[in-house]
Write a protein that holds these residues in place. Structure first.
Motif, PDB file in Angstrom:
ATOM      1  N   THR A  30       0.826  -1.206   0.000  1.00 49.14           N
ATOM      2  CA  THR A  30       0.000   0.000   0.000  1.00 49.14           C
ATOM      3  C   THR A  30       0.857   1.252   0.000  1.00 49.14           C
ATOM      4  N   TYR A  82       1.141   4.243  -2.964  1.00 45.17           N
ATOM      5  CA  TYR A  82       1.024   5.694  -2.786  1.00 45.17           C
ATOM      6  C   TYR A  82       2.250   6.415  -3.349  1.00 45.17           C
ATOM      7  N   SER A  91       1.935   6.426  -7.142  1.00 45.43           N
ATOM      8  CA  SER A  91       0.859   7.332  -7.547  1.00 45.43           C
ATOM      9  C   SER A  91       1.288   8.785  -7.413  1.00 45.43           C
ATOM     10  N   HIS A 133      -3.240   7.678 -15.621  1.00 49.39           N
ATOM     11  CA  HIS A 133      -3.265   6.744 -14.496  1.00 49.39           C
ATOM     12  C   HIS A 133      -2.938   5.319 -14.933  1.00 49.39           C
ATOM     13  N   SER A 190      -8.244   2.958 -11.401  1.00 44.85           N
ATOM     14  CA  SER A 190      -9.081   3.529 -10.348  1.00 44.85           C
ATOM     15  C   SER A 190      -8.313   3.664  -9.037  1.00 44.85           C
ATOM     16  N   THR A 191      -7.414   2.730  -8.755  1.00 41.02           N
ATOM     17  CA  THR A 191      -6.645   2.801  -7.512  1.00 41.02           C
ATOM     18  C   THR A 191      -5.707   3.999  -7.519  1.00 41.02           C
ATOM     19  N   ALA A 199      -6.125   6.742  -9.146  1.00 37.62           N
ATOM     20  CA  ALA A 199      -6.960   7.938  -9.009  1.00 37.62           C
ATOM     21  C   ALA A 199      -7.321   8.186  -7.546  1.00 37.62           C
ATOM     22  N   ARG A 200      -7.670   7.114  -6.823  1.00 36.55           N
ATOM     23  CA  ARG A 200      -7.985   7.272  -5.398  1.00 36.55           C
ATOM     24  C   ARG A 200      -6.759   7.690  -4.604  1.00 36.55           C
ATOM     25  N   ARG A 201      -5.636   7.097  -4.926  1.00 32.81           N
ATOM     26  CA  ARG A 201      -4.409   7.456  -4.213  1.00 32.81           C
ATOM     27  C   ARG A 201      -4.057   8.936  -4.412  1.00 32.81           C
ATOM     28  N   LYS A 235      -6.094  11.375  -5.015  1.00 33.37           N
ATOM     29  CA  LYS A 235      -7.032  12.182  -4.228  1.00 33.37           C
ATOM     30  C   LYS A 235      -6.649  12.179  -2.758  1.00 33.37           C
ATOM     31  N   ASP A 236      -6.214  11.033  -2.238  1.00 33.39           N
ATOM     32  CA  ASP A 236      -5.776  10.982  -0.837  1.00 33.39           C
ATOM     33  C   ASP A 236      -4.537  11.843  -0.616  1.00 33.39           C
ATOM     34  N   LYS A 277      -5.602   4.172   7.280  1.00 33.34           N
ATOM     35  CA  LYS A 277      -6.379   3.102   6.659  1.00 33.34           C
ATOM     36  C   LYS A 277      -6.445   1.904   7.599  1.00 33.34           C
TER      37      LYS A 277
END
Length: 692
Positions: A193, A197, A200, A210, A245-246, A248-250, A252-253, A685
């Motif tokens: 994980t 990050y 990303s 992405h 998609s992962t 993209a989420r990373r 944003k975080d 998380k």
């Protein structure tokens, strides 16, 4: 022989249990207490426990299991027990149920284990085995000669025949006497994980799609690990989550973490200034960029405050509402705003000017400023008609070739055959202020190739043979090159108003010097024009000289209009060591603090080593009053360079192939000086999943 012994133990235990139960019944009858509550009483519970423990310890080759009462009959359960193994008793008072559980065995460390290369680690009563060679720590159950010998022969085969003195010497070495440092090792999911990050974050910094994570980065990482290590380590790369998609989420975080850190900084700072601008993206959305400058950790920082798309009308009120909602959402005080910089002057009536007016209404102490780069670009547009005609004709010649791809290809072939320095012309763009000087220089350098290439049917082909026209073109190439250098010197981060006005003051003096030199027919200050005059062995006509002088003096007057000379009441900020009398803007207490500051020799040394922003920011603790006043003067933005750069990054990120992309998180990462805390994000998380 076993059956009589079991019967004896059974009868003995039954007698003991009945004896205990009779005591319990008598005590309960006397005190009127239930059995469950009675067992919670400390004294009687200890008596029963010690009595039963004595029974079990005497039968060292048997193990008492579970005794359960059914219809007032106790049925003992007996099982075999290994020799030398101890037992303990555990009471569970649920429905008259008593449980006897096995006590875990703890191995002891023996000094002879050092012959296998092992010492003990931790508590001496329940130690762990630690190898003196590789420092690996084994569990207590591994304190057996066979297991220790297996570790020595498999992991350290070269030392399996060594004497115990060798291991004792190795144990007494200074390196081994150091206490072991605790090391926290992440699990594979946690490491995957965190790696996801990090990757990303680099994808967002580069502005790439992405999908590059799963299509390019992960296969390349697997190939590198497989070649450098082995296939076993390469398979661990599969656990890193890098899907579209992962990622993209990373991102944003990461952007949310940067925004959280920025908001915390703005809440504790003394003041900040804003810089805002609006433009349209490739999908037709109106995008608002807002940058903020504030003091943090003995320096003045610049970060992206807001990147938002305006869904409805892109009016001044809508722009203000967008910024105001961000301020209210994060509880940032408008009273801390000291200045707002934009590309709209006070005389202009537009949406940005209207937004600035509304901001000044909610922040009464805030001022507004017009970008100095825009002022410079507006000032250099004015020129005499003769020079303006040459500029327009030069643009027409360039467009005649650049607008026709076939002509551009033929010109490239010709330039390569003639050994020219360049093979293509540059397009002139009014929006890009630096293009004018570059375009004219490139055209003048390719004049010989263009003279061969141009068709005589083209009406402007004769210009390339006209020496007067080429002399004017050479002058325009020189003057706009010099103006470009001034423009570039005013761009960048942490540029203050003092820096810009120093550059403009220098340019005004140079313009006066250039005009006087041209009047004396000295063209050394214009190298392109001077070299061309030497090449053609000619002089400049008086008409051309008068046009050049007129342009230089007119440019100086225009710059004075856009950059007026005013009384600088804040000159003490630029150089406090030159102040001899009290400035008008300072009160007596601040001036006394300024005197103390300038009398400090260490502060004087720091002034020569640090930038102006860092110098005053570093004095907040020692001279808070005067330093805060100086920082407030340095906070306003001088130019719109950050917004211009931001829109360039935005256009490179959100292309026609990614029209539906939400580019705000990418801009937050690319345009911010704050590095996200990936460790903190991962700790938040609760579940860390590997890639499927």
């Amino acid at each position: 022989s076993m059956i009589p012994k079991l019967c004896f133990i059974e009868n003995f235990i039954t007698f003991a249990i009945l004896n205990v139960c009779s005591k319990l019944t008598m005590f309960c009858t006397t005190n009127s207490l239930p059995m469950d509550l009675l067992l919670k009483q400390g004294s009687l519970k200890q008596e029963v426990e010690s009595f039963c423990y004595q029974i079990v310890s005497e039968s060292n080759d048997q193990k008492v299991g579970i005794f359960q009462s059914e219809d007032k009959q106790l049925q003992p359960s007996v099982s075999k027990k290994s020799e030398g193994e101890l037992s303990r008793i555990k009471f569970i008072s649920n429905s008259n149920k008593i449980t006897f559980s096995k006590k875990p065995k703890r191995r002891k460390y023996d000094e002879s284990y050092l012959s296998f290369g092992f010492t003990y680690f931790g508590n001496r009563d329940a130690p762990h085995a630690q190898c003196v060679l590789c420092k690996k720590i084994l569990s207590n159950s591994s304190l057996a000669p066979s297991k220790l010998r297996r570790h020595l022969e498999t992991k350290h085969a070269a030392y399996k025949d060594k004497d115990i003195s060798f291991f004792k010497q190795h144990l007494d070495s200074p390196e081994n006497n150091k206490p072991p440092t605790p090391k926290i090792v992440n699990t594979d999911n946690e490491s995957a994980t965190e790696a996801s990050y990090n990757v990303s974050y680099h994808i967002a910094l580069s502005g790439e799609a992405h999908t590059i994570g799963e299509l390019l980065i992960k296969p390349c990482a697997k190939d590198v690990v497989m070649r450098m290590f082995d296939e076993q380590y390469s398979k661990k790369i599969d656990a890193v989550q890098l899907s579209n998609s992962t990622v993209a989420r990373r991102i944003k975080d990461l952007a949310a973490d940067i925004e959280e850190e920025l908001v915390c900084r703005l809440k504790i700072c003394d003041g900040f200034s804003l810089q805002l601008d609006e433009s349209a993206d490739v999908s037709g959305l109106a995008v608002l960029l807002v940058f903020v400058r504030y003091r943090f950790n003995k320096s003045i920082e610049e970060d992206l405050l807001l990147c938002e798309s305006l869904q409805s009308n892109a009016t001044g009120e809508e722009i203000f509402n967008c910024v105001n909602s961000f301020m209210q959402k994060h509880e940032i005080e408008w009273e801390k705003c000291v200045d707002v910089c934009s590309d709209a002057s006070r005389a202009m009536d537009g949406k940005i000017a209207e937004a600035v007016t509304l901001i000044k209404y909610v922040a009464p102490e805030s001022t507004s400023s017009h970008c100095l780069l825009y002022r410079h670009a507006l000032a250099v547009k004015i020129m005499p008609t003769s020079l303006k005609n040459v500029l327009d004709q030069a643009v027409q010649i360039i467009n005649y070739i650049k607008a026709r791809p076939h002509q551009s290809r033929l010109l490239k072939i010709l330039c390569e055959e003639m050994g020219a320095q360049h093979t293509a012309l540059l397009l002139n763009t009014e929006v890009r202020w630096l293009s004018r000087g570059k375009v004219l220089v490139r055209l003048f350098e390719l004049r010989r190739e263009l003279l061969v290439f141009m068709d005589s049917a083209f009406r402007l082909s004769d210009c390339l043979t006209n020496s007067s026209w080429l002399l004017r073109l050479a002058y325009l190439a020189d003057i706009f090159t010099k103006l470009n250098e001034v423009n570039l010197s005013m761009q960048g981060k942490n540029v203050t108003v003092f820096t810009v006005f120093d550059k403009m003051s220098s340019l005004l003096r140079k313009l006066e010097f250039w005009a006087s030199s041209v009047e004396e027919e000295n063209f050394d200050c214009f190298p392109t024009l001077s070299d061309f005059l030497t090449e053609i062995n000619s002089t400049v006509d008086k008409d051309i000289c008068s046009a050049i002088v007129q342009h230089l003096r007119g440019l100086r007057c225009t710059l004075l209009k856009y950059f007026p000379v005013t009384n600088d009441n804040n000159a003490w900020v630029r150089n406090p060591f030159r102040v001899t009398v009290k400035p008008v803007s300072l009160v007596a207490r601040d001036y006394e603090s300024l005197i103390d500051l300038t009398s400090d020799s260490q502060v004087k040394q720091n002034f020569s080593e640090l930038s102006l922003n860092d110098f005053w920011s570093s004095l907040i603790q020692e001279y808070p009053s005067i330093a805060r006043r100086a920082v407030r003067v340095l906070l306003p933005f001088a130019t719109m360079h950050l917004c211009e750069t931001g829109f360039s990054y935005y256009a490179a990120t959100k292309t026609k192939y990614r029209k539906r992309l939400d580019a705000a998180p990418h801009m937050r990462i690319r345009l911010s000086n704050i590095t996200p805390n990936i460790k903190r994000i991962c700790d938040k998380k609760t579940q860390k999943h590997c890639s499927h």
